[in-house]
Write a protein that holds these residues in place. Structure first.
Motif, PDB file in Angstrom:
ATOM      1  N   TYR A   1       0.559  -1.472   0.412  1.00 63.34           N
ATOM      2  CA  TYR A   1       0.334  -0.118  -0.046  1.00 63.34           C
ATOM      3  C   TYR A   1       0.813   1.430   0.288  1.00 63.34           C
ATOM      4  CZ  TYR A   1      -3.067  -3.763   0.582  1.00 63.34           C
ATOM      5  OH  TYR A   1      -4.438  -4.620   0.406  1.00 63.34           O
TER       6      TYR A   1
ATOM      7  N   PRO B   1       2.698   2.609  -3.033  1.00 57.30           N
ATOM      8  CA  PRO B   1       2.919   2.306  -4.298  1.00 57.30           C
ATOM      9  C   PRO B   1       3.359   4.160  -4.926  1.00 57.30           C
ATOM     10  CG  PRO B   1       1.065   2.525  -4.226  1.00 57.30           C
ATOM     11  CD  PRO B   1       1.019   2.487  -2.876  1.00 57.30           C
ATOM     12  N   PRO B   2       4.096   4.158  -6.020  1.00 55.12           N
ATOM     13  CA  PRO B   2       4.819   5.153  -6.630  1.00 55.12           C
ATOM     14  C   PRO B   2       3.500   6.094  -6.709  1.00 55.12           C
ATOM     15  CG  PRO B   2       5.370   4.255  -7.523  1.00 55.12           C
ATOM     16  CD  PRO B   2       4.933   3.336  -6.442  1.00 55.12           C
ATOM     17  N   ALA B   3       1.980   5.685  -7.277  1.00 55.73           N
ATOM     18  CA  ALA B   3       0.922   6.140  -7.226  1.00 55.73           C
ATOM     19  C   ALA B   3       0.486   7.041  -5.920  1.00 55.73           C
ATOM     20  CB  ALA B   3      -0.237   5.922  -7.563  1.00 55.73           C
ATOM     21  N   PHE B   4       0.804   7.143  -5.044  1.00 50.83           N
ATOM     22  CA  PHE B   4       0.846   7.735  -3.748  1.00 50.83           C
ATOM     23  C   PHE B   4       1.269   8.252  -3.441  1.00 50.83           C
ATOM     24  CE2 PHE B   4      -3.051   4.726  -4.026  1.00 50.83           C
ATOM     25  CZ  PHE B   4      -3.882   5.329  -4.443  1.00 50.83           C
TER      26      PHE B   4
ATOM     27  N   HIS C   1      -4.416  10.090  -5.359  1.00 55.53           N
ATOM     28  CA  HIS C   1      -3.477   9.437  -6.783  1.00 55.53           C
ATOM     29  C   HIS C   1      -2.777  10.713  -7.345  1.00 55.53           C
ATOM     30  CE1 HIS C   1      -2.965   6.541  -9.763  1.00 55.53           C
ATOM     31  NE2 HIS C   1      -2.786   5.319  -8.936  1.00 55.53           N
ATOM     32  N   THR C   2      -1.640  10.229  -8.252  1.00 58.37           N
ATOM     33  CA  THR C   2      -1.615  11.295  -8.555  1.00 58.37           C
ATOM     34  C   THR C   2      -2.392  11.527 -10.210  1.00 58.37           C
ATOM     35  OG1 THR C   2      -0.084   9.519  -9.420  1.00 58.37           O
ATOM     36  CG2 THR C   2       1.202  11.190  -8.268  1.00 58.37           C
ATOM     37  N   ALA C   3      -2.758  10.277 -10.440  1.00 55.53           N
ATOM     38  CA  ALA C   3      -3.572  10.755 -11.634  1.00 55.53           C
ATOM     39  C   ALA C   3      -4.684  11.859 -11.324  1.00 55.53           C
ATOM     40  CB  ALA C   3      -4.087   9.551 -12.100  1.00 55.53           C
TER      41      ALA C   3
ATOM     42  N   ASN D   1      -4.637  14.375 -10.417  1.00 55.67           N
ATOM     43  CA  ASN D   1      -4.358  15.801 -10.649  1.00 55.67           C
ATOM     44  C   ASN D   1      -3.749  16.251 -12.497  1.00 55.67           C
ATOM     45  OD1 ASN D   1      -3.778  18.869  -9.809  1.00 55.67           O
ATOM     46  ND2 ASN D   1      -1.563  18.436  -9.626  1.00 55.67           N
ATOM     47  N   LEU D   2      -3.986  15.663 -12.962  1.00 55.96           N
ATOM     48  CA  LEU D   2      -3.288  14.922 -14.288  1.00 55.96           C
ATOM     49  C   LEU D   2      -3.485  16.895 -15.011  1.00 55.96           C
ATOM     50  CD1 LEU D   2      -3.801  11.430 -15.807  1.00 55.96           C
ATOM     51  CD2 LEU D   2      -1.268  12.373 -14.868  1.00 55.96           C
ATOM     52  N   GLY D   3      -2.172  17.379 -15.548  1.00 56.64           N
ATOM     53  CA  GLY D   3      -2.896  18.785 -16.177  1.00 56.64           C
ATOM     54  C   GLY D   3      -2.741  19.783 -15.085  1.00 56.64           C
ATOM     55  N   GLY D   4      -2.487  19.039 -14.421  1.00 54.23           N
ATOM     56  CA  GLY D   4      -2.399  20.698 -13.303  1.00 54.23           C
ATOM     57  C   GLY D   4      -0.148  20.304 -12.623  1.00 54.23           C
ATOM     58  N   LEU D   5      -0.284  21.318 -11.378  1.00 54.53           N
ATOM     59  CA  LEU D   5       1.144  21.199 -11.548  1.00 54.53           C
ATOM     60  C   LEU D   5       1.340  20.565 -10.444  1.00 54.53           C
ATOM     61  CD1 LEU D   5       2.007  25.221 -11.186  1.00 54.53           C
ATOM     62  CD2 LEU D   5       2.376  23.799 -12.541  1.00 54.53           C
ATOM     63  N   TYR D   6       2.473  19.444 -10.362  1.00 58.08           N
ATOM     64  CA  TYR D   6       3.068  18.477  -9.281  1.00 58.08           C
ATOM     65  C   TYR D   6       4.031  18.968  -8.373  1.00 58.08           C
ATOM     66  CZ  TYR D   6       0.418  14.761 -11.891  1.00 58.08           C
ATOM     67  OH  TYR D   6      -0.564  14.576 -12.170  1.00 58.08           O
TER      68      TYR D   6
END
Lengths: 186, 263
Positions: free
Chosen positions: B126, B128-131, B254-256, B258-263
């Motif tokens: 639990y 993963p890089p996605a969180f 999840h990282t996804a 915010n796709l299209g936004g600033l990270y």
């Protein structure tokens, strides 16, 4: 470097028409709400203009795919011949670990099949000498296919603003950044 | 808000309670006379892990394929988690069968070590890089704290009078560490990147989070006031842990997203 097919997203040419996403849906007929390719508008912080710029994104067919590494039943493989990451749905038990783990949100849960699924780069079309459905449908040529082993250095970037930087997984998708329109004052 | 993943909430919390109970039993076996009814304690351990494993099947789209989850031990932490959970369950059943009046210390420690491996593998599954907020040691730490506090709490049901202070000390210290950690971590996330900050904001605005924190604080207060662990307190803590785990799954971004936004 071994052959690695990748999507090249030219945001300068993309008009956000969603034809790529619709072509993907028309080709595979996933259930409602299951979207393999999506078009994302860039935030105004990234593209500060009243016109919008877009990224058309699906699976990035990573060099070191998280989905493949975390899948407990080995339902994912990476093709030797072109680097395409394929999900073998018949092996999937629907645990959702790939969906949770992929930082780009590529695998989706199909509530009808009760299994995960994702963009396969239309590998069956590639094998028949055809382009993926999304690329073939793009009316502006904003979406194309490149082989990273043969891609000449140019103005493509791997991690533009608005796309998570995950160096460990090394996503194959490349981007051409949108230019801001020039204002001509008279 | 993402899915609450109720079967995973049950599996992780119940399996961690089972591991904690086994660990506390092993600590007591090694530190003095045996407690009351060790066999009943192992029956509870086996029951908790059995219920947890049963609940985990409801998470799968195709539960009959669950045994195949063992095939990717080379890289998939989920495969390792399944293997260790199964091994722990087998050891727990074995302990029920062999323990009449006393617990075999070798079996008790073997179960505890496998259980700690289960907590580590669950922590890695639990994270993963996605969180980004939990792509670190936090999940394993959260899970270990759940195991220690629940294990000491339920362990007090079976500990002899002379071992009650030991269980109480572990219970109180575990609660204090957990309370501080859960209060500090979301505040640290607020100073992180975009997705980490979104996670911090979501946790701090979540009912699951505040119920969990309130239960931890209430358990600590009751423990301080009564100088012991009342028989009902571990049940209250279990409910709080279930709420906290639901928040862990539902409110971590999840990282996804915010796709299209600033990270």
């Amino acid at each position: 470097m071994k052959k690695q097919y990748a999507f090249l997203v030219d945001s300068e040419l993309c008009i956000g028409c969603f034809t790529c996403a619709m072509a993907c849906r028309n080709y595979y007929h996933p259930p409602e709400g299951v979207i393999w390719r999506q078009v994302y508008p860039l935030d105004e912080e990234i593209y500060p203009h009243r016109e919008r710029a877009f990224y058309s994104l699906a699976c990035n067919h990573c060099e070191n795919p998280t989905c493949l590494n975390v899948c407990p039943v080995e339902a994912y493989t990476k093709r030797e011949e072109d680097g395409v990451v394929v999900h073998h749905q018949e092996k999937c038990i629907g645990c959702g670990n790939c969906i949770r783990s992929c930082p780009y949100g590529a695998p989706k849960y199909n509530p009808v099949e009760k299994r995960a699924e994702k963009c396969s780069f239309c590998h069956e079309r590639l094998d028949a000498g055809l382009k993926p459905a999304c690329i073939q449908s793009c009316p502006t040529g904003a979406l194309s296919m490149v082989d990273l082993a043969e891609l000449e250095p140019g103005n493509q970037v791997q991690y533009p603003a608005g796309f998570p930087k995950m160096e460990d997984v090394n996503p194959s998708t490349r981007f051409i950044l949108p230019k801001l329109p020039r204002l001509v004052r008279r | 808000m993402q899915s609450m993943e109720f079967p995973l909430v049950l599996f992780t919390v119940l399996s961690q309670a089972a591991v904690g109970l086994a660990l506390m039993g092993a600590v007591r076996v090694s530190s003095g006379p045996q407690g009351r009814s060790p066999r009943r304690e192992w029956i509870m351990v086996a029951g908790l892990i059995g219920l947890g494993l049963l609940a985990s099947l409801f998470h799968l789209g195709h539960p009959t394929g669950a045994p195949r989850a063992l095939v990717h031990l080379s890289t998939a932490w989920l495969s390792r988690e399944v293997l260790l959970a199964g091994t722990f369950a087998v050891l727990a059943v074995l302990a029920v069968l062999v323990s009449k009046t006393e617990v075999n210390p070798v079996l008790a420690w073997a179960g505890s070590l496998v259980g700690l491996g289960l907590i580590l593998s669950a922590g890695m599954t639990y994270a993963p890089p996605a969180f980004p907020a939990v792509n670190n040691a936090l999940p394993a730490t959260f899970f270990l704290l759940s195991a220690v506090t629940l294990g000491a709490g339920f362990g007090s049901w079976f500990a002899s009078e002379s071992r009650q202070p030991l269980m109480g000390g572990i219970f109180g210290a575990g609660l204090l560490v957990a309370l501080v950690l859960y209060l500090v971590v979301p505040c640290v996330w607020l100073s992180g990147g975009a997705v980490m900050r979104m996670t911090g904001q979501t946790w701090l605005g979540s009912g699951f989070y505040w119920v969990h924190v309130a239960v931890l604080a209430a358990c600590l207060l009751v423990f301080r006031l009564t100088k012991g662990i009342p028989v009902w307190l571990p049940v209250l803590l279990l409910l709080g842990e279930l709420a906290g785990r639901a928040g862990f799954f539902a409110d971590t971004i999840h990282t996804a997203a915010n796709l299209g936004g600033l990270y």
